[in-house]
Design a protein around this motif. Structure first.
Motif, PDB file in Angstrom:
ATOM      1  N   ARG A 266      40.865  36.164  53.508  1.00  0.00           N
ATOM      2  CA  ARG A 266      39.701  36.369  52.653  1.00  0.00           C
ATOM      3  C   ARG A 266      40.200  36.779  51.276  1.00  0.00           C
ATOM      4  O   ARG A 266      41.138  37.571  51.163  1.00  0.00           O
ATOM      5  CB  ARG A 266      38.839  37.489  53.257  1.00  0.00           C
ATOM      6  N   ILE A 267      39.593  36.262  50.216  1.00  0.00           N
ATOM      7  CA  ILE A 267      40.021  36.614  48.870  1.00  0.00           C
ATOM      8  C   ILE A 267      39.027  37.585  48.268  1.00  0.00           C
ATOM      9  O   ILE A 267      37.816  37.402  48.392  1.00  0.00           O
ATOM     10  CB  ILE A 267      40.118  35.355  47.978  1.00  0.00           C
ATOM     11  N   SER A 268      39.543  38.610  47.636  1.00  0.00           N
ATOM     12  CA  SER A 268      38.696  39.596  46.976  1.00  0.00           C
ATOM     13  C   SER A 268      37.848  38.911  45.915  1.00  0.00           C
ATOM     14  O   SER A 268      38.328  38.089  45.144  1.00  0.00           O
ATOM     15  CB  SER A 268      39.577  40.678  46.366  1.00  0.00           C
ATOM     16  N   SER A 269      36.576  39.251  45.892  1.00  0.00           N
ATOM     17  CA  SER A 269      35.645  38.543  45.009  1.00  0.00           C
ATOM     18  C   SER A 269      35.853  38.886  43.542  1.00  0.00           C
ATOM     19  O   SER A 269      35.298  38.281  42.649  1.00  0.00           O
ATOM     20  CB  SER A 269      34.211  38.864  45.405  1.00  0.00           C
ATOM     21  N   LYS A 270      36.709  39.874  43.284  1.00  0.00           N
ATOM     22  CA  LYS A 270      36.897  40.277  41.897  1.00  0.00           C
ATOM     23  C   LYS A 270      37.833  39.344  41.142  1.00  0.00           C
ATOM     24  O   LYS A 270      37.972  39.447  39.940  1.00  0.00           O
ATOM     25  CB  LYS A 270      37.434  41.711  41.847  1.00  0.00           C
ATOM     26  N   ASN A 271      38.474  38.434  41.869  1.00  0.00           N
ATOM     27  CA  ASN A 271      39.473  37.623  41.170  1.00  0.00           C
ATOM     28  C   ASN A 271      38.874  36.469  40.370  1.00  0.00           C
ATOM     29  O   ASN A 271      39.589  35.593  39.920  1.00  0.00           O
ATOM     30  CB  ASN A 271      40.544  37.126  42.143  1.00  0.00           C
TER      31      ASN A 271
END
Lengths: 259, 394
Positions: A116-121
């Motif tokens: 899962r990728i952090s949505s802040k990127n």
């Protein structure tokens, strides 16, 4: 997609009652552009990114993209990387949203792992290029607030110049200025300003082709970074619309078996 | 390996019929150890070469994949080995999948260790971090529903863990004699295991629940004698049942993670183990493109010093630096500290792409252990630096 009906009727109505404000005009342009591009259903395409640094050294990324239009929400997309060779087989699944953070997963073939990728990127560079994730994600009307600035000619086309300010969190931009041609409402150029409101990048969008007698897609997108001197050329080919993709083609299983 | 030749027999005609997509890598590797080993046979330098081609053929909804792997190692005969990482046929239906052959599956969310990941056996001679896995024969059915994805596995054929040989570093004082492996099941390697897994995403949350029943991938090591009368460790593989939970939440720049297992059959009673922690990402440090991820995880195993892992009550602190540059430069630093014993392991993993088709990787591991009861104690003279340069071909 309901919002544009309300907005358009409001704009039409306001035309009779009082003069349109620049904000209202900016929004109605965005709504019209969105209306003209909705209903495409799905598409697949091949993308080649050519990254150049200040010294002119180039490196190439190749990927395939599948996108599904989602009514009333951001699109779903699956990107499969073919080059550089060491990331071949890597794939990315994105459920984009207007204001809520996108949901994003990355499949790493060496470990067979879905991360899962952090949505802040959102503001981070996409594969080391001058395109940020947010530049490539689906463009929903609600993502920005708008302000019509002026009319101007660009690429020989009569255009609207509209300023937009991100309404979503974690954007790398304070604002953008977009040139859209008046005939087809296609973005021709976008100027990006960093968080300190200094000019950051310029995107030139060229070689529009029409698909299904309605939808315009550009073959070439050139992003130039004024602060670093680097640039990225995005070339699109093999656009295919309404290929029969559905919700079932966008989940962790399809992410893992994407080749 | 008879099954293998049958599968190959099925696949080869397809190769003649139409094109297979070929890609892969060749990777020379050099390991330098800081000190002489504990054993006289061990060397301080080790050169090896690995190759892993991948053959893919797609026809409609059918996918055929073949990924062999081989390594030649200068020092360790056990590390010179080959494996079929993948050799399967996959059929993708509308909302289901069927896969048969040798496959590779990863479950889990944490970084420091992978408790929940149980389908594939660890290829331990490759790397002591346990992230390299052997191909596992399997039949898998998968269903995609609104309420989640369900995977059902039948796992015929057990793969033994690999261990460094006499001349290998990063091993216990006694060599593990893989020829003498013993099993709780009378069917030994032919015992058929099964597993079931459900995964679902709710907005910011990813959840996975799984159950595995079969031969443990993790053997007990029992002192014994080999055929030559030398003292060795004999692996004993018990039958176990393991239920697991993996959970991850993404909240802005925070990723919260939990992996927990409950296992029966491997110890005197049912026991639990868990890893939990977070990864916090600073996106665009100082207005650059660089991302800095800060990782902290707590590792726990109810068995304490009886655990087959050195991480029974440990804390991992790490930093992931991603330059987001053209060369995809990445650096991962990690320190695992034992909270009970005087023991710690520090590691650096770095990688960078070179000239489009090459990738350079660097790995450093430093061990420090003053506690004989800790499993890392055996590695206390095995600090090493590893460099490798992979060439990706197609």
């Amino acid at each position: 997609m309901r919002l544009w009906i309300v907005a358009v009727s409001l704009t039409l109505l306001s035309g009779y009652v009082s003069a349109e404000t620049p904000e209202e005009k900016g929004l109605s342009i965005a709504v019209e552009a969105d209306r003209r591009d909705s209903g495409f259903g799905d598409f697949t395409a091949h993308m080649t990114m050519t990254l150049s640094n200040r010294q002119g050294e180039k490196s190439v990324r190749k990927l395939r993209v599948k996108t599904l239009e989602v009514e009333g929400d951001g699109d779903k997309s699956l990107s499969i990387f073919d080059e550089p060779r060491d990331v071949k087989g890597t794939a990315m699944l994105t459920f984009s949203h207007a204001l809520k953070p996108d949901e994003q997963w990355l499949y790493l073939p060496a470990l067979k792992r879905v991360k899962r990728i952090s949505s802040k990127n959102k503001s981070g560079p996409f594969m080391g290029s001058e395109f940020a994730y947010e530049d490539l994600s689906s463009q929903e009307v609600e993502k920005y607030s708008y302000k019509y600035l002026r009319d101007e000619e660009i690429n020989g086309l009569d255009s609207f110049v509209v300023e937009r300010i991100p309404a979503y969190k974690y954007s790398g931009y304070s604002r953008m200025v977009v040139w859209l041609d008046k005939e087809h409402y296609r973005p021709q150029k976008i100027a990006f300003f960093d968080r300190k409101n200094k000019p950051l990048k310029t995107l030139l969008i060229e070689n529009y082709q029409q698909y299904l007698d309605k939808y315009w897609r550009a073959d070439r997108m050139l992003m130039q970074n004024h602060q670093t001197g680097k640039s990225t050329l995005l070339a699109w080919r093999d656009y295919r619309f309404r290929t029969g993709l559905s919700d079932r083609d966008f989940n962790k299983n399809t992410l893992k078996r994407a080749r | 390996m008879r099954k293998l030749s049958v599968l190959l027999g099925l696949l080869l005609p397809l190769q003649l019929a139409s094109a297979w997509e070929v890609s892969g890598y060749v990777e020379p590797e050099l390991r330098l150890f800081a000190q002489e080993g504990m054993q006289a046979e061990q060397a301080r330098t080790d050169v090896s070469l690995a190759i892993q081609p991948e053959f893919i053929h797609e026809r409609g909804d059918h996918q055929f994949v073949f990924t062999p792997f081989a390594r030649i190692d200068q020092q360790d005969g056990e590390r010179t080995h080959a494996d079929v990482r993948e050799l399967y046929w996959l059929y993708a239906g509308d909302d289901w999948e069927f896969q048969a052959g040798i496959g590779r599956v990863f479950w889990g969310v944490t970084e420091s260790q992978h408790l929940v990941d149980i389908i594939n056996q660890t290829d331990l001679v490759e790397n002591m971090d346990g992230e390299d896995k052997l191909g596992q024969p399997m039949i898998r059915g998968s269903l995609v529903r609104d309420w989640g994805i369900v995977d059902a596995f039948i796992l015929p054929g057990f793969r033994e863990r690999t261990w460094p040989g006499k001349k290998g570093r990063l091993r216990y004082p006694l060599v593990v004699d893989t020829d003498a492996a013993r099993y709780e099941s009378s069917r030994e390697q032919r015992h058929v295991d099964w597993a079931l897994r459900w995964t679902q995403t709710w907005g910011d949350w990813d959840i996975g629940l799984a159950h595995f029943s079969g031969t443990s991938r993790e053997p007990q090591l029992v002192p014994g004698l080999n055929s030559a009368g030398e003292a060795v460790l004999v692996p004993w593989y018990p039958l176990i049942d393991q239920s697991s939970l993996d959970l991850q939440a993404v909240k802005g720049d925070w990723l919260w993670k939990l992996e927990a297992v409950s296992r029966n059959g491997q110890w005197r009673k049912r026991y639990a183990a868990a890893t939990t922690g977070f990864e916090y990402t600073l996106v665009g440090v100082n207005d650059t493109a660089i991302d800095l991820g800060l990782i902290a995880e707590y590792l726990w195993d109810e068995r304490g010093s009886d655990a087959l892992t050195p991480f029974q009550n440990d804390l991992m602190a790490g930093a992931r630096i991603t330059l987001n540059d053209q060369q995809s430069t990445e650096l991962l630093l990690g320190l695992i500290t034992d909270l009970e014993y005087d023991s710690r392991v520090f590691s650096i993993e770095a990688s960078r792409r070179l000239f489009d088709h090459f990738k350079f990787t660097l790995e450093v591991r430093l061990f420090n252990s003053g506690e004989p009861r800790d499993l890392l104690h055996g590695f206390r003279r095995d600090d090493y630096l590893q460099v490798a340069l992979a060439w990706f071909f197609r």
